[in-house]
Structures are given as structure tokens and as C-alpha cells.
Design an enzyme around this catalytic site. Structure first.
Site, PDB file in Angstrom:
ATOM      1  N   VAL A  11      42.951  51.977  34.526  1.00 52.10           N
ATOM      2  CA  VAL A  11      42.090  51.701  33.379  1.00 52.10           C
ATOM      3  C   VAL A  11      41.908  52.944  32.505  1.00 52.10           C
ATOM      4  O   VAL A  11      42.088  52.895  31.285  1.00 52.10           O
ATOM      5  CB  VAL A  11      40.719  51.171  33.861  1.00 52.10           C
ATOM      6  CG1 VAL A  11      39.702  51.162  32.735  1.00 52.10           C
ATOM      7  CG2 VAL A  11      40.886  49.775  34.426  1.00 52.10           C
ATOM      8  N   THR A 124      34.100  48.612  36.761  1.00 56.39           N
ATOM      9  CA  THR A 124      33.414  47.351  37.067  1.00 56.39           C
ATOM     10  C   THR A 124      32.262  47.660  38.023  1.00 56.39           C
ATOM     11  O   THR A 124      32.494  48.105  39.150  1.00 56.39           O
ATOM     12  CB  THR A 124      34.403  46.364  37.717  1.00 56.39           C
ATOM     13  OG1 THR A 124      35.479  46.157  36.799  1.00 56.39           O
ATOM     14  CG2 THR A 124      33.732  45.036  38.031  1.00 56.39           C
ATOM     15  N   CYS A 264      41.295  44.129  41.794  1.00 57.35           N
ATOM     16  CA  CYS A 264      40.058  43.629  41.181  1.00 57.35           C
ATOM     17  C   CYS A 264      39.500  42.369  41.816  1.00 57.35           C
ATOM     18  O   CYS A 264      38.379  42.383  42.324  1.00 57.35           O
ATOM     19  CB  CYS A 264      40.289  43.406  39.690  1.00 57.35           C
ATOM     20  SG  CYS A 264      40.563  44.953  38.825  1.00 57.35           S
ATOM     21  N   ARG A 332      47.617  46.904  45.919  1.00 50.01           N
ATOM     22  CA  ARG A 332      46.309  46.802  46.554  1.00 50.01           C
ATOM     23  C   ARG A 332      45.977  45.331  46.841  1.00 50.01           C
ATOM     24  O   ARG A 332      46.044  44.502  45.949  1.00 50.01           O
ATOM     25  CB  ARG A 332      45.229  47.449  45.669  1.00 50.01           C
ATOM     26  CG  ARG A 332      45.379  48.976  45.633  1.00 50.01           C
ATOM     27  CD  ARG A 332      44.354  49.633  44.736  1.00 50.01           C
ATOM     28  NE  ARG A 332      44.731  49.579  43.329  1.00 50.01           N
ATOM     29  CZ  ARG A 332      44.040  50.178  42.349  1.00 50.01           C
ATOM     30  NH1 ARG A 332      42.950  50.857  42.637  1.00 50.01           N
ATOM     31  NH2 ARG A 332      44.443  50.088  41.095  1.00 50.01           N
TER      32      ARG A 332
END
Ligand code: NAD
Length: 461
Positions: A11, A124, A264, A332
Site C-alpha cells: 500500500v 486498515t 486482507c 499471504r
């Protein structure tokens, strides 16, 4: 504007490069010296389409810089983005230690003069985090500053495009000043009229989790429907077409497969469950989403053991795709982590290929590679010779239209387990494959007992 982006991962690096591209002066700061050294040497540590030229250009033109000196970067900036990781803690909650460590650094590095700083959480983070960030900064300074929440919705694999042309930008603010500066900052990215949605900070923080949880829910929902299709001999692809054309539902995120992964969805669904519990709200719907996803990651291995038996000793499997989705090297929480490991635990040898995730696979599977249970192949066809079956785990473009003759000739037996429903079952059977996909029954019986198709009058034999 003078901007610092703290955390130079998927990000932070994309955000930093894109913000520099629109003329801002951006310092990307990270505590990972090796990463910063590579970036300063012009090397991009992640695979993300379109990112390399963007970084190169802005580095060359002096708008973008990389540093390990987080204090200096934040001290010099008017706008500071916090884009560090928020990994899951032991109880599933988002671990805020990196975010709050950066907030402390910002507080300690606050200069006595210059413009009022705007501190933006782009990571986040659970609802209420902006208050914690504000408190952590406030402990070290009496100067006025602003804290905002600006969650990021970019998708790995299309991150540059998503950042440059977002569907929407969500910004939680509690001051006119921050609102005006952020409207200015984002104006070049929303020139075609997509909205910058200003709202209160708590709503912005929740919006990010709600978006990811909704998408994860759609995936688990379709995987449940896929199981039903398999049970009764229906086709989940047809059901997807049937419901996706309803404009209240829409066609996106309705593909059945081997479960969601990535950095995520899994952690964000977990963190939202944790927040719901903390706030006394029943998280049943999301617990169901997680349960289905965990089961789904095991579905392909179940099909393999149904076909070859629970003991896979002496068997070899070819695997195409390790990244959690195409166009990224990110592994991931990828389904491949569960599937490859389970195959090896059952005694099999795995030969795997991924166009971009090879270096990540070396890290995630160091033990299997060292023990010889797993081999990484430089080209996808290299995995095939003598393998008992091919498993497709990621829908990379180069796998979509393969040379089926070469696959059949390479495999010891023409068995394919397709976790991404890339190919047409009828066509695969016509070509002599025993083909198992997701939600497109019948996976069995194998071709030898599939009734012959009636001859079409006049067709050439
Ligand atoms: P990442 O792990 O790729 O990068 C995080 C970076 O932060 C690492 O380089 C790490 O060294 C650095 N860091 C950690 N502590 C630091 C500190 N104290 N000071 C400076 N740098 C520090 O993570 P990511 O995938 O970029 O995700 C960052 C955040 O954005 C997470 O909260 C994630 O949930 C969220 N997010 C990620 C995506 C995505 O697709 N990856 C999309 C939207 C939002």
C-alpha cells in the site's frame, strides 16, 4: 504538498509513487533497511503491474525518495500517511503496535513551527483507532494537528490503476482544514467524477472492514452454492450467470473456487468478528464466512485423496499457481499454503510453478523445499513429466489457454484438479482428461464410465 508515507509495503509504495506522480514531494519511510536500500537502488521489492516505471520516473525526477529515517520524513511533511501493517493479534484483533509506534514517532518529531500536520491512517484499522493515534501523538506535543481515516481499497495486481482511478475515496475527517487539504490532494485522482466521500472518522474506519467482509461473504456464499451444485449435479457457473445479471446482485466476486486468501480478507474478517464481539454484536454471519473458507481450502485435497487414497506416498503432483490470486507475488494466506502442505504431509512430492511468487514460495515453504517434498519449477510445463495429476491453484493468464496435448503427454495419467474452474468440463473430458473442478458436478464418474455422446447425423467421424 510535502508528504511522508510511513510503511513502504504494497500500500505505502503504491500510494507514495502515485501521490508523487501528481506532483507532490513524497518521502517513503520504512524501518526495513534492506527494502529501502533496494528501492534506492531502483529495485522494486514486490511484483505489481505498472509500479516499476512509476517509481523510476518519480525517483529520477526528484519527487519521490526512500528513507529509513522515519522521524526526519514525518517532521518535514505536512501530510503523513500511516501505511504500516496491521497483522492479526493472537485473539484475531488487528495488532496496532506498528500504527501506534509510528504515531509516537510523529508526536516526538513534531516541529515547533510550519503548517499544521495532517496525520492519516491508511492502514486498515478497527473503529476507534484514530483516537488512539491522536492520543499517542498528543503525549509528545502541544502543537495542533489533525487525524483522519483514509482507508485504502486498492487491489493487489491492479493497485496502481486502482489508486490512480479509484471507484471512490473514503475520508473520515473531524476538521474543515483536513477536509480541504485532502480534497485538494485527491482532486487529480477523481477528475472523471468519482466521489471523494467525506464522513465522520468512525464510519470511514468501519467502511473498510465492511467492504472486505462483504466481498469475503460473497465468496463463501458462492462456495456454499458450489457444494450444493456438486451434490445435485448442477453447475455453479450457470447459477453465477443467473444471479449475476440481477442488477441488485451484480456479477463481481461470485466465482466459486478454493477459498479467499491474501493479506486482507482473512485478517480483516477476523478483526471485524473481534470488534463485533467487543461491541456486543453477534458476529454469526462472519463466523460462517470464515468456517466455509477454511473448509474450502481443503476441498481440492479431499478430491485428490478420494481419487488416489489417503496415503499419497510415491505420488507426484504438478501445481500451477501459488500466489493467492493472479498478477501478484503475494502468498499471504493463499490456499496454496494449505493445499501444497497437506499433499506433502500425506506423503506426496509436489512440483510447483508460479509466474511471480517463486521467491515468496521459497520463504513460505523453506522446510518442504529443504526436505525435497517440494520442487519449484521455472516453467509451468516443467512440473508435469510423470506427475499423477495437475492441480490449478491460481488463475494466471498464461494458464488459461494451455497446450492440452502437452499436459496430457506430460502427466503419467491425464487427471486435472482445477481449483479455479478455468476450463470447460465437457471439453476436458472430450480431450480424455479426468477433470475435477469446483461446483460443476459430476466430478465423477471418470471418463471411462461417462456414457458416449450420441453420434450427430452427418458429422465427420
Ligand atoms: P506490508 O506488510 O506489505 O508493508 C508494511 C510495511 O510497514 C513493511 O515494509 C514494514 O517494514 C513497515 N513498517 C512496520 N512498522 C513500521 C514502522 N514502525 N515504521 C516504518 N515502517 C514500518 O503491508 P501492506 O500490504 O502494504 O498493508 C499495509 C496496511 O494496508 C495494512 O493495514 C493492510 O491491511 C492495508 N491494506 C492492504 C492492502 C493490500 O492489498 N495489501 C489493501 C488495502 C489496505
Amino acid at each position: 504538498m510535502k508528504i511522508a508515507v510511513v510503511g513502504t509495503g504494497y500500500v505505502g509504495l503504491v500510494a507514495g509513487a502515485c501521490l508523487a506522480e501528481t506532483g507532490n514531494q513524497v518521502a517513503c519511510a520504512d524501518i526495513d533497511r534492506a527494502k529501502i536500500d533496494r528501492l534506492n537502488a531502483g529495485e522494486i521489492p514486490i511484483y505489481e503491474p505498472g509500479l516499476e516505471p512509476l517509481v523510476e520516473r518519480n525517483l529520477r525526477e526528484g519527487r519521490l525518495s526512500f528513507t529509513t529515517d522515519v522521524s526526519a520524513a514525518v517532521a518535514a511533511a505536512e501530510v503523513v500517511f500511516i501505511a504500516v501493517g496491521t497483522p492479526p493479534g493472537e485473539d484475531g484483533s488487528a495488532d496496532l503496535k506498528h500504527v501506534l509506534a509510528v504515531a509516537e514517532t510523529i508526536g516526538r518529531s513534531m516541529p515547533d513551527d510550519g503548517p499544521e500536520k495532517i496525520v492519516i491512517t491508511k492502514s486498515t484499522v478497527p473503529v476507534g483507532t484514530a483516537n488512539k493515534v491522536r492520543d499517542a501523538i498528543r503525549r509528545h506535543t502541544a502543537r495542533r494537528f489533525h487525524v483522519c481515516s483514509n482507508p485504502e481499497f486498492l487491489k493487489e495486481g491492479a493497485a496502481v490503476q486502482d489508486f490512480m482511478k479509484p471507484d471512490r475515496v473514503v475520508v473520515g475527517v473531524d476538521s474543515e482544514h483536513a477536509r480541504d487539504r485532502l480534497a485538494e490532494l485527491y482532486a487529480p485522482f477523481v477528475r472523471t467524477g468519482n466521489p471523494v466521500l467525506f464522513m465522520d472518522i468512525a464510519s470511514a474506519e468501519i467502511t473498510k472492514y465492511a467492504a472486505n467482509a462483504m466481498l469475503a461473504t460473497r465468496i463463501s456464499f458462492m462456495n456454499t452454492i458450489a457444494a450444493l451444485c456438486e451434490a445435485v449435479g448442477a453447475d455453479v457457473g450457470e447459477v453465477r450467470r443467473g444471479i449475476g445479471s440481477d442488477e441488485r446482485i451484480g456479477p463481481a466476486f461470485l466465482f466459486a473456487g478454493i477459498g479467499y486468501g491474501g493479506s486482507c480478507f482473512p485478517k480483516d474478517v477476523k478483526a471485524l468478528v473481534h470488534t463485533l464481539c467487543e461491541c456486543g454484536v453477534d458476529p454469526a454471519i462472519l463466523e460462517g464466512v470464515e468456517k466455509v473458507n477454511a473448509q474450502q481450502k481443503g476441498v481440492l485435497v479431499e478430491r485428490v485423496t478420494e481419487r488416489f487414497g489417503a496415503d499419497l506416498s510415491g505420488r507426484t503432483f504438478a501445481v500451477w499457481g501459488l500466489a493467492f490470486k493472479p498478477e501478484t507475488d503475494d502468498m499471504r494466506e493463499a490456499p496454496s499454503l494449505t493445499i501444497v502442505r497437506r499433499l506433502c504431509e500425506a506423503g506426496a512430492t509436489v512440483r510447483a510453478h508460479d509466474p511471480e511468487a517463486g521467491h515468496e514460495a521459497e520463504r513460505h515453504f523453506a522446510d518442504l523445499l529443504a526436505g525435497g517434498a517440494l520442487e519449484l519449477c521455472p516453467r509451468n510445463y516443467d512440473c508435469l513429466p510423470g506427475a499423477d495429476a495437475l492441480l490449478v491453484l491460481t488463475e494466471w493468464a498464461p494458464y488459461r489457454v494451455p497446450d492440452f496435448d502437452r499436459i496430457r503427454a506430460g502427466l503419467a495419467q491425464p487427471v486435472v484438479f482445477d481449483g479455479r474452474n478455468l476450463w470447460d468440463p465437457a471439453r476436458m473430458r472430450e480431450m480424455g482428461f479426468e477433470y475435477v473442478s469446483v461446483g460443476r458436478a459430476p466430478a465423477y464418474p471418470p471418463p471411462s464410465v461417462v456414457p458416449a455422446r450420441p453420434a450427430v447425423a452427418g458429422a465427420a467421424s
